[in-house]
Design a protein around this motif. Sequence first.
Motif, short mmCIF file in Angstrom:
data_model
loop_
_atom_site.label_atom_id
_atom_site.label_comp_id
_atom_site.label_asym_id
_atom_site.label_seq_id
_atom_site.Cartn_x
_atom_site.Cartn_y
_atom_site.Cartn_z
N LYS A 3 46.97 31.35 33.25
CA LYS A 3 47.04 32.21 34.42
C LYS A 3 48.50 32.42 34.75
N GLN A 4 48.78 33.52 35.41
CA GLN A 4 50.15 33.87 35.74
C GLN A 4 50.30 33.96 37.25
N GLN A 5 51.25 33.20 37.76
CA GLN A 5 51.54 33.27 39.18
C GLN A 5 52.33 34.54 39.44
N ILE A 22 47.37 35.60 41.71
CA ILE A 22 47.23 35.00 40.39
C ILE A 22 46.63 36.07 39.48
N ILE A 24 44.98 36.75 35.75
CA ILE A 24 44.32 36.00 34.70
C ILE A 24 43.56 36.97 33.81
N GLU A 25 43.72 36.81 32.52
CA GLU A 25 42.99 37.66 31.60
C GLU A 25 41.52 37.31 31.71
N ASP A 75 41.96 25.85 35.83
CA ASP A 75 41.32 27.16 35.68
C ASP A 75 41.09 27.87 37.02
N CYS A 77 41.61 30.02 40.11
CA CYS A 77 42.52 31.12 40.45
C CYS A 77 42.51 31.44 41.93
N ASP A 103 51.94 26.30 39.91
CA ASP A 103 51.18 27.56 39.92
C ASP A 103 49.86 27.41 40.69
N PRO A 105 46.61 28.05 43.07
CA PRO A 105 45.76 29.24 43.15
C PRO A 105 46.09 30.09 44.38
N SER A 131 37.98 28.92 30.01
CA SER A 131 38.20 29.44 28.66
C SER A 131 36.89 29.38 27.88
#
Length: 132
Positions: A3-5, A22, A24-25, A75, A77, A103, A105, A131
Amino acid sequence: MPKQQIRTTRVAAPSAHFSQAIAIEAKGKLVFVSGMTARKPDGTISGIGDIEEQTRQVCENIKHALEAAGASMDDVCRIDVFLRNIGDRERFNKVRQQYWPADPPASTLVEVSKFVSPEYLVEVTAIAVASG
């Protein structure tokens, strides 16, 4: 799942331990954790009158629910936090940082007037992407 902050100077910096957003793909399994309280597996309430102990139990309950779904705290978010007393915010955040040290949520925190049990001081919902 990575995940990307997200941080931008176009909105105010977070006033506590949470992310502005956040990213997240969206590949994997979405896990929606219902509002967790400080109830232990035997049904008793942990830490009556102690926001830090109740927060620990809430986070452990979230962790166990996530693990049962094949996810982890990493995981998560988003969380929504409901506090009985907004004055407990700093003590809540102190414990929250132990479960999401980097990072954190995205988060919303509000004060509520009542819970199902008058002994509850905090309730937290969570959303995670596990995932594949």
